[in-house]
Design a protein around this motif. Structure first.
Motif, mmCIF file in Angstrom:
data_model
loop_
_atom_site.group_PDB
_atom_site.id
_atom_site.type_symbol
_atom_site.label_atom_id
_atom_site.label_comp_id
_atom_site.label_asym_id
_atom_site.label_seq_id
_atom_site.Cartn_x
_atom_site.Cartn_y
_atom_site.Cartn_z
ATOM 1 N N LEU A 72 -9.928 68.431 -6.638
ATOM 2 C CA LEU A 72 -9.850 67.069 -6.118
ATOM 3 C C LEU A 72 -11.373 66.673 -5.246
ATOM 4 C CD1 LEU A 72 -7.626 64.172 -5.425
ATOM 5 C CD2 LEU A 72 -7.272 66.414 -2.860
ATOM 6 N N GLU A 73 -11.567 66.047 -5.681
ATOM 7 C CA GLU A 73 -12.691 64.758 -4.362
ATOM 8 C C GLU A 73 -13.019 64.120 -3.978
ATOM 9 O OE1 GLU A 73 -15.897 66.738 -5.616
ATOM 10 O OE2 GLU A 73 -14.610 67.693 -7.329
ATOM 11 N N VAL A 74 -12.945 64.334 -2.396
ATOM 12 C CA VAL A 74 -12.546 63.454 -1.119
ATOM 13 C C VAL A 74 -13.788 63.425 -0.587
ATOM 14 C CG1 VAL A 74 -11.020 63.280 0.483
ATOM 15 C CG2 VAL A 74 -10.226 64.666 -1.255
ATOM 16 N N LEU A 75 -13.888 61.993 0.125
ATOM 17 C CA LEU A 75 -14.924 61.838 1.261
ATOM 18 C C LEU A 75 -14.084 61.523 2.375
ATOM 19 C CD1 LEU A 75 -17.571 59.182 0.150
ATOM 20 C CD2 LEU A 75 -17.830 61.360 1.061
ATOM 21 N N LEU A 76 -14.417 62.323 3.528
ATOM 22 C CA LEU A 76 -13.644 61.844 4.743
ATOM 23 C C LEU A 76 -14.832 61.755 5.697
ATOM 24 C CD1 LEU A 76 -12.030 66.315 4.944
ATOM 25 C CD2 LEU A 76 -10.718 64.211 4.437
ATOM 26 N N LEU A 77 -13.689 60.828 6.631
ATOM 27 C CA LEU A 77 -14.719 60.007 7.194
ATOM 28 C C LEU A 77 -13.854 59.844 9.248
ATOM 29 C CD1 LEU A 77 -15.705 57.233 5.247
ATOM 30 C CD2 LEU A 77 -17.629 58.359 5.585
ATOM 31 N N GLY A 78 -14.879 60.092 10.006
ATOM 32 C CA GLY A 78 -14.051 59.909 11.257
ATOM 33 C C GLY A 78 -15.665 59.186 11.844
ATOM 34 N N GLY A 79 -15.112 58.417 13.075
ATOM 35 C CA GLY A 79 -16.580 58.370 13.901
ATOM 36 C C GLY A 79 -15.921 57.488 15.864
ATOM 37 N N GLU A 80 -16.545 57.742 16.399
ATOM 38 C CA GLU A 80 -16.088 57.521 17.495
ATOM 39 C C GLU A 80 -15.686 55.215 17.944
ATOM 40 O OE1 GLU A 80 -14.747 58.240 21.529
ATOM 41 O OE2 GLU A 80 -16.226 59.768 21.085
ATOM 42 N N PRO A 81 -15.094 54.730 18.127
ATOM 43 C CA PRO A 81 -14.785 53.529 17.590
ATOM 44 C C PRO A 81 -15.499 53.127 18.755
ATOM 45 C CG PRO A 81 -12.722 54.788 18.108
ATOM 46 C CD PRO A 81 -13.451 56.273 17.783
ATOM 47 N N ILE A 82 -16.414 51.428 18.406
ATOM 48 C CA ILE A 82 -17.103 50.932 19.023
ATOM 49 C C ILE A 82 -16.641 50.232 20.270
ATOM 50 C CG2 ILE A 82 -19.287 50.132 19.729
ATOM 51 C CD1 ILE A 82 -20.103 50.610 17.226
ATOM 52 N N GLY A 83 -15.415 50.355 20.010
ATOM 53 C CA GLY A 83 -14.774 48.661 20.717
ATOM 54 C C GLY A 83 -14.682 48.374 21.363
ATOM 55 N N GLU A 84 -16.349 47.187 20.349
ATOM 56 C CA GLU A 84 -16.218 45.707 20.680
ATOM 57 C C GLU A 84 -16.393 45.180 20.349
ATOM 58 O OE1 GLU A 84 -20.520 47.660 22.833
ATOM 59 O OE2 GLU A 84 -20.805 46.635 21.387
ATOM 60 N N PRO A 85 -16.457 43.457 20.245
ATOM 61 C CA PRO A 85 -16.073 43.222 19.206
ATOM 62 C C PRO A 85 -16.888 42.559 18.326
ATOM 63 C CG PRO A 85 -16.354 41.660 21.206
ATOM 64 C CD PRO A 85 -17.456 43.125 21.152
ATOM 65 N N MET A 86 -16.703 42.370 16.279
ATOM 66 C CA MET A 86 -17.485 42.740 16.022
ATOM 67 C C MET A 86 -17.235 41.468 14.486
ATOM 68 S SD MET A 86 -17.924 43.342 12.015
ATOM 69 C CE MET A 86 -16.181 43.995 11.883
ATOM 70 N N VAL A 87 -18.288 40.292 14.044
ATOM 71 C CA VAL A 87 -18.513 39.681 13.560
ATOM 72 C C VAL A 87 -18.919 40.095 12.104
ATOM 73 C CG1 VAL A 87 -17.432 37.852 15.188
ATOM 74 C CG2 VAL A 87 -20.116 38.660 15.285
ATOM 75 N N GLN A 88 -18.914 39.372 11.289
ATOM 76 C CA GLN A 88 -19.780 39.652 10.336
ATOM 77 C C GLN A 88 -19.646 38.374 8.998
ATOM 78 O OE1 GLN A 88 -18.400 42.502 7.644
ATOM 79 N NE2 GLN A 88 -19.872 42.097 6.098
ATOM 80 N N TYR A 89 -21.128 38.311 8.742
ATOM 81 C CA TYR A 89 -21.513 37.546 7.886
ATOM 82 C C TYR A 89 -22.236 37.973 7.166
ATOM 83 C CZ TYR A 89 -22.721 32.723 5.646
ATOM 84 O OH TYR A 89 -22.919 31.968 4.835
ATOM 85 N N GLY A 90 -21.676 38.435 5.680
ATOM 86 C CA GLY A 90 -22.726 39.135 4.691
ATOM 87 C C GLY A 90 -23.083 39.831 5.385
ATOM 88 N N PRO A 91 -24.620 40.508 4.417
ATOM 89 C CA PRO A 91 -25.308 40.971 5.320
ATOM 90 C C PRO A 91 -25.981 40.840 7.031
ATOM 91 C CG PRO A 91 -26.559 39.662 4.003
ATOM 92 C CD PRO A 91 -25.736 39.229 4.240
ATOM 93 N N PHE A 92 -24.742 40.676 7.708
ATOM 94 C CA PHE A 92 -24.932 40.728 9.038
ATOM 95 C C PHE A 92 -23.721 40.983 9.972
ATOM 96 C CE2 PHE A 92 -27.987 36.767 7.724
ATOM 97 C CZ PHE A 92 -29.081 37.752 6.971
ATOM 98 N N VAL A 93 -24.272 42.270 10.933
ATOM 99 C CA VAL A 93 -22.847 42.237 11.327
ATOM 100 C C VAL A 93 -23.522 42.223 13.373
ATOM 101 C CG1 VAL A 93 -21.437 43.679 12.041
ATOM 102 C CG2 VAL A 93 -22.502 43.524 10.008
#
Length: 330
Positions: free
Chosen positions: A269-290
């Motif tokens: 069974l092959e698995v990617l495990l991911l976790g992170g500290e939430p930034i907690g700020e507004p996020m807006v994305q348009y294509g390759p810009f965040v």
């Protein structure tokens, strides 16, 4: 899987569950839709449809492949911009060539990772090498987008290669799973990747019938993406299979187990495990810009159009044009 392998009997082992540990419940399991990216290579949008509050600081992750290309079929991306986040490219099979307008570049080989901090902005290209385009071959990998907090949105761009030999290798408590730690901390062991947003990223191979119980930073979110095989997640053993992503709730430990019998395409069974500290700020994305606001996106588009994110260099790598014939009669 061609990524790094090792004998789990001789590796450091992570601690098994103990009294007082809190198992993270499974909030949901989703199947990402499939589509095409760049010049037309197939991807699975693994995080599509999941509320950002469960992903923060992750924006998206594309599973590129697994695909066995015929000669002339491999494709990548042409030159394009990024601003406001980091891209993490991890390859299981195949190769990619990278170049950017801030001096970063190189070949990403099997089992290796490329960490690119776009920050204030740059242009870059990711494309298969000439050999792969001319001969075809197996390609399988991931690209993860990691957000940057407002205070680091305009940090100086940077490029960080993590070679396969530099990965931190660990074993599960019973030796039934091999863990390749790309970034972050796992039970006191720290991976090689340097990140602006605190995260943990690892690739686990779990033997048939084995169970991986892993301590997890309580303040981080937790995600598990299965890209080969079948098994279960969480203490209740909820079924999960290749192409699906599990989102975990609060706690300090996650559990993933492999079915006793896997299909003929994988030995584990092959698995990617991911976790992170939430930034907690507004996020807006348009294509390759965040960015954090719509006004910042508008400014970014203007900056790109005015060439402020970089100019393609005179020695620029370009997608290789196939010279052979796809006609088997020739």
């Amino acid at each position: 899987m061609a990524a790094v392998t090792a004998d789990t009997l001789v590796l450091p082992r992570v601690a098994d569950a103990g009294l007082g540990d809190t198992e993270r419940p499974v909030l949901g399991i989703s199947t990402g839709p499939q589509g095409f990216e760049g010049e037309g290579f197939p991807v699975r949008r693994t995080m599509a449809g999941i509320d950002y509050q469960h992903l923060d600081p992750f924006i998206m992750m594309d599973h590129m492949g697994e695909v066995d290309y015929a000669a002339g079929e491999p494709k990548g991306t042409n030159w394009h911009p990024h601003r406001g986040f980091e891209t993490v490219t991890y390859l299981i099979d195949g190769e990619f060539i990278h170049q950017d307008t801030h001096g970063g570049g190189g070949v990403i080989h099997e089992g290796s990772t490329q960490w690119m901090t776009a920050g204030a902005g740059l242009l870059h290209i990711e494309t298969p090498p000439e050999r792969l385009v001319e001969q075809g071959g197996l390609f399988n990998g991931f690209q993860l987008w990691v957000n940057l907090p407002a205070a680091k949105k305009f940090t100086t761009p940077a490029y960080q290669p993590v070679d396969a030999k530099d990965l931190l290798l660990l074993a599960s408590a019973d030796g039934g799973a091999l863990l390749r730690v790309i970034a972050g901390e796992v039970d006191g062991h720290v991976g090689p990747g340097s990140t602006h947003s605190p995260i943990t990223m690892l690739h686990a191979s779990i033997a048939p019938g084995a169970r991986l119980s892993l301590p997890w930073q309580p303040s981080y979110n937790a995600l598990a993406y299965v890209f080969a095989g079948a098994g279960t997640v969480g203490a209740k053993g909820e079924p999960i299979r290749a192409g699906q992503l599990a989102v975990f709730g609060a706690g300090d430990r996650i559990t993933v187990a492999a079915e006793a019998r896997q299909d003929s395409r994988t030995s584990s069974l092959e698995v990617l495990l991911l976790g992170g500290e939430p930034i907690g700020e507004p996020m807006v994305q348009y294509g390759p810009f965040v960015m954090n606001t719509r006004a910042e996106l508008v400014q970014t588009l203007e900056d790109y159009q005015q060439g402020r994110l970089g100019v393609i260099p005179p020695d620029a790598i370009m997608p290789h044009v196939y010279r052979g014939s796809r006609d088997p009669r020739r």
